[in-house]
Design an enzyme around this catalytic site. Sequence first.
Site, short mmCIF file in Angstrom:
data_model
loop_
_atom_site.label_atom_id
_atom_site.label_comp_id
_atom_site.label_asym_id
_atom_site.label_seq_id
_atom_site.Cartn_x
_atom_site.Cartn_y
_atom_site.Cartn_z
N GLN A 251 37.23 29.68 40.65
CA GLN A 251 38.49 28.95 40.71
C GLN A 251 38.45 27.89 41.82
O GLN A 251 37.97 28.16 42.93
CB GLN A 251 39.64 29.92 40.97
N TYR A 283 35.47 37.09 28.77
CA TYR A 283 35.23 35.84 29.50
C TYR A 283 35.21 36.18 31.00
O TYR A 283 35.85 35.53 31.82
CB TYR A 283 36.29 34.79 29.21
N GLU A 307 30.53 38.04 29.09
CA GLU A 307 30.42 36.63 29.48
C GLU A 307 29.20 36.02 28.79
O GLU A 307 28.14 36.65 28.70
CB GLU A 307 30.28 36.53 31.00
N ASP A 360 40.34 35.97 30.02
CA ASP A 360 40.46 34.75 30.83
C ASP A 360 39.65 33.66 30.15
O ASP A 360 38.60 33.24 30.66
CB ASP A 360 39.97 35.01 32.25
N CYS A 387 44.83 28.78 31.33
CA CYS A 387 44.94 27.53 32.08
C CYS A 387 45.45 26.40 31.20
O CYS A 387 45.46 25.25 31.63
CB CYS A 387 43.60 27.16 32.71
#
Length: 429
Positions: A251, A283, A307, A360, A387
């Site tokens: 992030q 994710y 992932e 995510d 997001c």
Amino acid sequence: MPQKDEVELDIINVAHGGVFVARHEGRVVFVPDTIPGERVRARIADQAHDRFWRAELLEVVEPAAERQEHVWGAASVERAPEQRAGGAEFGHIRLDHQRELKRRVIVDALQRTAKLDAAAIEALGAGSGPVVEAVAGETEDGTGWRTRVRLQVGEDGAIGPYAARSHTIVPVSDLPLATAAVEESTPFGQRFPGAESVDVVATGSGATHVLVNDLPERRGKRLVRPRRRPVPIRERVGEREFRLDARGFWQVHRQAAATLTEAVRSAVDEALFDPRAANLDLYGGVGLLAAALGDRFGSTLRITSVEADEAATDDAAENLAEWVGASAVTARVERFVSGLAAEATAAERARLRAATVVLDPPRSGAGREVVEAVAAMRPAQIVYVACDPVALARDVAYFAERGYPLRTLRAFDLFPNTHHVEAVATLTP
């Protein structure tokens, strides 16, 4: 209307993507660098779409009360549109009003895309939907937060950000959204011939890295990116340390990892959480959110972090090593969950039904295939970190169709002076 015609427009609303809405001759016109309530002079720059046009702001005729001097001179309306640096598209708006505009975008997405009615949206916040929360320790003007910056390299080797909606590189001499460590380490004015981009990364410990990314090579019809040697770094969230590659995902706001750790922990309903179930972190990156659950629910936690990036999975395996029941799998999420939903044994299906699933996804969202596979497992609860409000609303609609309505939603201003906003949602059957 001839291309490049200039018009006066009244800005009536905000739209997703950092642009604002006007109407001209019955058609929607999207105009950046403005604010609802303003009258502006603009130039129609793109008529390629049947349903809308795009325009460039030339002059603010009647400014809104919320307009301020742009926090970044390189992006100011005083510059020609093609020379305004991208990446700070809300920097001309007072910070509190930026958050109000982001709230409106979220509410609009929930209404239009998720088809939620006013009562359902009001239940998510104090009367008018979710409030966009400020991050602890934010500066008064929303600057000084970016710990990672990518600057593009032009044919002449000069570096800078792209102008908005173009590949024109804008030379700059400052980066006000960046932390002091990033700004001080940025090689302003230097040239990097033959490179594609330059990354400047500052870790929480204060170490900085300037990483030059070479152009991809053409091999036949394919463009192949050169192999980049990993640059291992460490990031700390509270008392926990994470290993990752400096070029890997983390992030960008200096407080974002801590903010999302707290938000995900709070979003999980403890009454529905079973640490021994087949919990999933989709994710998962380097294991940030899986570790957040581990720190809350203890050493007995079982969780699989999935992932696609192999290097990130390797880091996740180390970062989650203290939990015997934690594992990190390298796989595309849609393939992993589709296989799990289709091939699980009866015992595995029971453990999945007791599971908490954390997602995510990237800005494009999880999508129908992943939503259908996750919902088919019938987990006890789903925590979705987003997001992009429109992608979130689309996936919320998909989950609701499969018996998982939206229960809670919090939004966070992790990207001040930009249009981006982060949200954490909980969905339960």
